[in-house]
Design an enzyme around this catalytic site. Structure first.
Site, PDB file in Angstrom:
ATOM      1  N   ASN A   1       0.874  -1.177   0.000  1.00 45.56           N
ATOM      2  CA  ASN A   1       0.000   0.000   0.000  1.00 45.56           C
ATOM      3  C   ASN A   1       0.913   1.229   0.000  1.00 45.56           C
ATOM      4  O   ASN A   1       1.518   1.549   1.019  1.00 45.56           O
ATOM      5  CB  ASN A   1      -0.883  -0.037   1.256  1.00 45.56           C
ATOM      6  CG  ASN A   1      -1.669   1.247   1.469  1.00 45.56           C
ATOM      7  OD1 ASN A   1      -1.745   2.092   0.571  1.00 45.56           O
ATOM      8  ND2 ASN A   1      -2.254   1.393   2.651  1.00 45.56           N
TER       9      ASN A   1
ATOM     10  N   LYS B   1       0.075   4.262  -0.244  1.00 48.69           N
ATOM     11  CA  LYS B   1      -0.565   5.450   0.329  1.00 48.69           C
ATOM     12  C   LYS B   1      -0.360   6.652  -0.610  1.00 48.69           C
ATOM     13  O   LYS B   1      -0.377   6.477  -1.830  1.00 48.69           O
ATOM     14  CB  LYS B   1      -0.035   5.706   1.746  1.00 48.69           C
ATOM     15  CG  LYS B   1      -0.143   4.435   2.602  1.00 48.69           C
ATOM     16  CD  LYS B   1       0.066   4.656   4.069  1.00 48.69           C
ATOM     17  CE  LYS B   1      -0.101   3.323   4.791  1.00 48.69           C
ATOM     18  NZ  LYS B   1       0.016   3.380   6.226  1.00 48.69           N
TER      19      LYS B   1
ATOM     20  N   HIS C   1      -9.447   1.312   5.081  1.00 52.68           N
ATOM     21  CA  HIS C   1      -8.160   1.429   5.778  1.00 52.68           C
ATOM     22  C   HIS C   1      -8.347   2.333   6.999  1.00 52.68           C
ATOM     23  O   HIS C   1      -9.141   3.284   6.949  1.00 52.68           O
ATOM     24  CB  HIS C   1      -7.109   2.011   4.829  1.00 52.68           C
ATOM     25  CG  HIS C   1      -5.727   1.972   5.400  1.00 52.68           C
ATOM     26  ND1 HIS C   1      -5.280   2.908   6.297  1.00 52.68           N
ATOM     27  CD2 HIS C   1      -4.714   1.090   5.229  1.00 52.68           C
ATOM     28  CE1 HIS C   1      -4.041   2.600   6.658  1.00 52.68           C
ATOM     29  NE2 HIS C   1      -3.679   1.508   6.027  1.00 52.68           N
TER      30      HIS C   1
ATOM     31  N   GLU D   1      -6.707   4.678   8.126  1.00 51.61           N
ATOM     32  CA  GLU D   1      -6.496   6.110   7.861  1.00 51.61           C
ATOM     33  C   GLU D   1      -7.753   6.738   7.261  1.00 51.61           C
ATOM     34  O   GLU D   1      -8.085   7.893   7.547  1.00 51.61           O
ATOM     35  CB  GLU D   1      -5.274   6.289   6.945  1.00 51.61           C
ATOM     36  CG  GLU D   1      -3.982   6.075   7.724  1.00 51.61           C
ATOM     37  CD  GLU D   1      -2.807   5.555   6.912  1.00 51.61           C
ATOM     38  OE1 GLU D   1      -2.825   5.647   5.670  1.00 51.61           O
ATOM     39  OE2 GLU D   1      -1.867   5.037   7.545  1.00 51.61           O
TER      40      GLU D   1
ATOM     41  N   GLU E   1      -5.460  -5.133  10.466  1.00 52.76           N
ATOM     42  CA  GLU E   1      -4.426  -4.132  10.710  1.00 52.76           C
ATOM     43  C   GLU E   1      -4.708  -3.420  12.030  1.00 52.76           C
ATOM     44  O   GLU E   1      -5.511  -2.467  12.065  1.00 52.76           O
ATOM     45  CB  GLU E   1      -4.418  -3.097   9.587  1.00 52.76           C
ATOM     46  CG  GLU E   1      -4.103  -3.666   8.227  1.00 52.76           C
ATOM     47  CD  GLU E   1      -3.492  -2.615   7.306  1.00 52.76           C
ATOM     48  OE1 GLU E   1      -2.370  -2.821   6.857  1.00 52.76           O
ATOM     49  OE2 GLU E   1      -4.136  -1.578   7.074  1.00 52.76           O
TER      50      GLU E   1
ATOM     51  N   GLY F   1       2.569   1.869  10.908  1.00 58.08           N
ATOM     52  CA  GLY F   1       3.579   2.921  10.825  1.00 58.08           C
ATOM     53  C   GLY F   1       4.301   3.214  12.130  1.00 58.08           C
ATOM     54  O   GLY F   1       4.986   4.228  12.247  1.00 58.08           O
TER      55      GLY F   1
ATOM     56  N   SER G   1       3.315  -2.568  10.315  1.00 56.13           N
ATOM     57  CA  SER G   1       4.757  -2.687  10.589  1.00 56.13           C
ATOM     58  C   SER G   1       5.337  -4.038  10.181  1.00 56.13           C
ATOM     59  O   SER G   1       6.211  -4.574  10.865  1.00 56.13           O
ATOM     60  CB  SER G   1       5.051  -2.393  12.058  1.00 56.13           C
ATOM     61  OG  SER G   1       4.718  -1.044  12.357  1.00 56.13           O
TER      62      SER G   1
HETATM   63  P1  PGA Z   1       2.922   0.044   7.720  1.00 58.93           P
HETATM   64  O1  PGA Z   1       1.482   0.348   7.108  1.00 58.93           O
HETATM   65  O2  PGA Z   1       3.418  -1.234   7.097  1.00 58.93           O
HETATM   66  O3  PGA Z   1       3.753   1.231   7.358  1.00 58.93           O
HETATM   67  O4  PGA Z   1       2.740  -0.124   9.185  1.00 58.93           O
HETATM   68  C1  PGA Z   1       0.534  -0.694   6.858  1.00 58.93           C
HETATM   69  C2  PGA Z   1      -0.723  -0.139   6.270  1.00 58.93           C
HETATM   70  O5  PGA Z   1      -1.114   0.994   6.594  1.00 58.93           O
HETATM   71  O6  PGA Z   1      -1.377  -0.815   5.468  1.00 58.93           O
END
Ligand code: PGA
Length: 246
Positions: A8, A10, A93, A95, A162, A168, A208
């Site tokens: 992803n 983003k 997601h 976010e 997730e 992140g 992560s």
């Molecule tokens: P990350 O993000 O691997 O940077 O933790 C995962 C995601 O948001 O799908």
């Protein structure tokens, strides 16, 4: 079931990033045991389409609207996403849930629209730190699953677990906690879709995932792949994660 390794990106990437899938394939060579998916920002799907088709890398978007067309300034429909050349779309997601106020009900409508156009939705669920600390993680995720899947077909569906606090941050749940949650999600899917269909739904872990923890996570029962943010922007680290898949 083949593991799905999904990046992803983003809101990262410019036109020069269309070279990245080719770089990834060069590092990896053939990978008959896994499926690879890159979800770049929308403007890169069309320029990446040709090269990705030739090297067996799939493309996905990160959002879509539930209506086919209309006066929705700034939105893109599932059919438009499909027209760009995507096979998948990430929906719900954390976010989007947090920053753009997306509810389970909205996610379900988007997923239904996505499936109607032939896109495979990757529906994201996951608890906050506070919810995990209070021992509510399974309950919260169970509720997200049932509400986000209303009207959604079990064939052509991917779930991504997730935990919000793992995205992140470099923090990852224990392997036991990941395995327990994936087992719980499989159980929820079984109740909705029955044995056979639920067994065919991939459940990805995201949050992560890095080259140094990918192997132990990807080997867990009921972990059928990974959704990768930060580590998916660099083709060396994405390749290392892909190589860790059983
Ligand atoms: P990350 O993000 O691997 O940077 O933790 C995962 C995601 O948001 O799908």
């Amino acid at each position: 079931m083949k593991h799905l390794i999904a990046a992803n990106w983003k809101m990262h990437g410019n036109l020069s990033w269309r070279e990245k899938p080719g770089q990834l394939r060069d590092i990896l060579g053939d990978t008959p045991n896994i499926e690879i998916l890159i979800c770049p920002p929308l403007h890169l799907i069309m320029p990446m389409r040709g090269v990705c088709e030739g090297i067996d890398i799939m493309l996905g978007a990160q959002n879509c609207h539930y209506e086919c067309a209309g006066a929705y300034t700034g939105e893109v429909s599932a059919q438009m996403v499909k027209d760009c050349g995507a096979d998948y779309v990430i929906l719900g997601h954390s976010e989007r849930r947090e920053m753009f106020g997306e509810s389970d009900e909205l996610v379900a409508k988007k997923a239904e629209a996505a499936q109607k156009t032939g896109l495979i939705p990757i529906i994201c669920v996951g608890e906050s730190k506070d919810e995990r600390d209070k021992g509510q993680a399974e309950e919260i995720v169970g509720k997200q699953i049932s509400a986000s899947l209303k009207g959604v077909d079990g064939a052509g569906l991917v779930i991504a677990y997730e935990p919000v606090w793992a995205i992140g941050t470099g923090l990852v749940p224990s392997l036991i906690d990941i395995a327990t949650m994936h087992d719980h999600i499989r159980g929820c899917l079984r109740r909705i879709y029955g044995d056979e269909i639920s067994q065919g739904i991939k459940i990805l872990y995201g949050g992560s995932v890095k080259p140094d923890n990918a192997k132990e996570i990807l080997e867990l029962l009921d972990v059928n792949g990974a959704l990768i943010g930060g580590a998916g922007l660099e083709m060396q680290s994405l390749a290392a994660i892909a190589k860790a898949a059983p």
